[in-house]
Each structure stands twice: as C-alpha cells, then as structure tokens.
Design an enzyme around this catalytic site. Sequence first.
Site, PDB file in Angstrom:
ATOM      1  N   CYS A   1       9.854  -6.323   4.291  1.00 28.26           N
ATOM      2  CA  CYS A   1      10.226  -4.899   4.293  1.00 28.26           C
ATOM      3  C   CYS A   1      11.231  -4.622   5.412  1.00 28.26           C
ATOM      4  O   CYS A   1      12.190  -3.871   5.216  1.00 28.26           O
ATOM      5  CB  CYS A   1       8.995  -4.013   4.482  1.00 28.26           C
ATOM      6  SG  CYS A   1       7.748  -4.206   3.200  1.00 28.26           S
TER       7      CYS A   1
ATOM      8  N   CYS B   1       5.234  -5.394   7.553  1.00 27.37           N
ATOM      9  CA  CYS B   1       5.720  -6.298   6.503  1.00 27.37           C
ATOM     10  C   CYS B   1       7.088  -6.870   6.864  1.00 27.37           C
ATOM     11  O   CYS B   1       8.070  -6.130   6.947  1.00 27.37           O
ATOM     12  CB  CYS B   1       5.775  -5.522   5.184  1.00 27.37           C
ATOM     13  SG  CYS B   1       6.657  -6.337   3.849  1.00 27.37           S
TER      14      CYS B   1
END
Length: 138
Positions: A61, A58
Amino acid sequence: MGSFLSRFIDGGTEVSDPSSAEPSRVSSFHSSDSWQLHFKNSEASSQLMVIDFAASWCGPCKIMKPVVHAMSSTFTDVDFVKIDVDELPDVAEEFKVQAMPTFVLVKKGKEVDRVVGAKKDELQEKIEKHRAQLLPST
C-alpha cells in the site's frame, strides 16, 4: 458538486502527498457516515470512482500511495478515494476486501472492475478502459 461538499463534512478530507508540492486529489474518509454520503452522491454520476482500500502497516500500500496520487493528477475526471481498512472495516467488508491494496472501480454505485495487489499497470489500464466509457453511445 455533491462529492466536493461531502469532502468537507465530518470525516471527508483532502490529503496531501508529502513528496509533492501539489495538494492531492485523493479524498480520504475517516467515518462511515461521511463515506456513505459521498458514495450516495456518486451514484447519480457516471464519473468513475477508484476506491483504494489500504492500511497504514501495509508495505505494498505504501508503494502504491505515490502512484495513486500521480494517477489522481493525471486522470482529473476520476474520483479517487482512500479507505483505511482498519478505520472503516465495515466499508471494507461491504466491498468484500480480503487483501491490500485492493482498488475497486465503481460507476453509478456499481462495481465495474477491481485490482488486487500493487499492480500499477493493471490499475492504469482499467482506469483508462472505464473512464473512456463516460460518453454515452449514440
């Protein structure tokens, strides 16, 4: 002390931010059993817990990772936890995580707030709001 011990029991580990010389205060869990133990221990405490639901693939993230590590050094009275949704999908499902990153703020085993997305300022504001409520009202 329970959260301290649970970090060293099967699956709970301290992780380090490679960009920092200081060890991180973010606990990462790699088994549902170790996470459940940590969570159960936190239910008796009024300490704020920030759970960072993320995934290694991600992009947002990855952007938030150093931010969360910095916040863990700033807010030393807050328990920062990282859960990889691919490693522990049952935990992500339990918290109804549908996007990453999702930050769930928990006190005494109950969700008090959440931030969905890489929203540094919103996360910091909510941490400040909920950690300030640590002291009992008179």
